[in-house]
Design a protein around this motif. Sequence first.
Motif, short mmCIF file in Angstrom:
data_model
loop_
_atom_site.label_atom_id
_atom_site.label_comp_id
_atom_site.label_asym_id
_atom_site.label_seq_id
_atom_site.Cartn_x
_atom_site.Cartn_y
_atom_site.Cartn_z
N VAL A 45 0.82 -1.21 0.00
CA VAL A 45 0.00 0.00 0.00
C VAL A 45 0.86 1.27 0.00
CG1 VAL A 45 -0.28 0.12 2.52
CG2 VAL A 45 -2.04 1.08 1.03
N GLN A 46 0.45 2.20 -0.85
CA GLN A 46 1.06 3.53 -0.87
C GLN A 46 -0.05 4.52 -0.54
OE1 GLN A 46 3.43 4.32 -4.34
NE2 GLN A 46 4.24 2.25 -4.35
N LYS A 47 -0.26 4.72 0.74
CA LYS A 47 -1.39 5.50 1.23
C LYS A 47 -1.46 6.88 0.60
CE LYS A 47 -1.36 3.13 5.65
NZ LYS A 47 -1.16 3.23 7.09
N ASN A 48 -2.66 7.21 0.12
CA ASN A 48 -3.00 8.52 -0.44
C ASN A 48 -2.24 8.87 -1.71
OD1 ASN A 48 -4.66 8.80 1.83
ND2 ASN A 48 -3.07 9.86 2.96
N GLU A 49 -1.39 7.97 -2.22
CA GLU A 49 -0.62 8.26 -3.43
C GLU A 49 -1.23 7.61 -4.67
OE1 GLU A 49 3.54 7.40 -2.91
OE2 GLU A 49 3.51 8.24 -0.89
N ARG A 50 -1.65 6.36 -4.50
CA ARG A 50 -2.29 5.66 -5.61
C ARG A 50 -3.20 4.59 -5.04
NH1 ARG A 50 -0.14 0.55 -6.60
NH2 ARG A 50 1.86 0.15 -5.63
N LEU A 51 -4.14 4.14 -5.87
CA LEU A 51 -5.03 3.07 -5.45
C LEU A 51 -4.28 1.75 -5.54
CD1 LEU A 51 -7.91 2.24 -4.61
CD2 LEU A 51 -8.42 1.95 -7.04
N THR A 52 -4.15 1.06 -4.44
CA THR A 52 -3.41 -0.19 -4.41
C THR A 52 -4.36 -1.33 -4.76
OG1 THR A 52 -2.00 0.71 -2.67
CG2 THR A 52 -1.92 -1.68 -3.02
#
Length: 196
Positions: free
Chosen positions: A71-78
């Motif tokens: 998960v890359q929170k708030n950066e892209r939809l995982t």
Amino acid sequence: MKSLLPLESCWGATVPSVSWTKIARRIRVPLGFAFTVLYLWLAKPTVASMIVGAALIIPGLAIRALASGHVQKNERLTITGPYAYTRNPLYLGSLILAVGFAISARSWWIGAGLILIFLAIYLPVIRGEEEFLQEHFSEFAEYARQVPRLLPRLSSRSRGRGTFSWDLYWKHREYNAALGAMAMMAALTAKLLWIR
């Protein structure tokens, strides 16, 4: 009788309303610490209950660890890794952990408390996070149609598996879940030895 939301002060100024989702998000960690004290007080562990509980605690930790490395929170939809099977693998891992600890404790009160916390706190938080994703990522609606909210599907939604990142794991400090689980099992072991 006037509605409490939005709240009105005695001077007539309107105070912004606060949704339960926001409250739940803020109180979930302090509530978790308070519940831990109650948990340790009510727990009646046995060697067998702790072994059975550990059989769920370990996979719960593994699911959380795997999810945190994708998960890359708030950066892209995982949508890769465990996110290809469930939209909320971190919460799924936490739920499995909770069941494992409830079994380890051998207390119906703890089990009931965990169910109440999950329904009252975590489901609203999950909904709130999904509303955020819907607002910020246009592809979320299609993803949500294909991937279940919590209980995983048996086949992957995406063809790409994605790559687990230790950097993300460390960035999200997911090791704290493992350390916390070990501390709880140590406390249960101490209680088991002390009761004897």
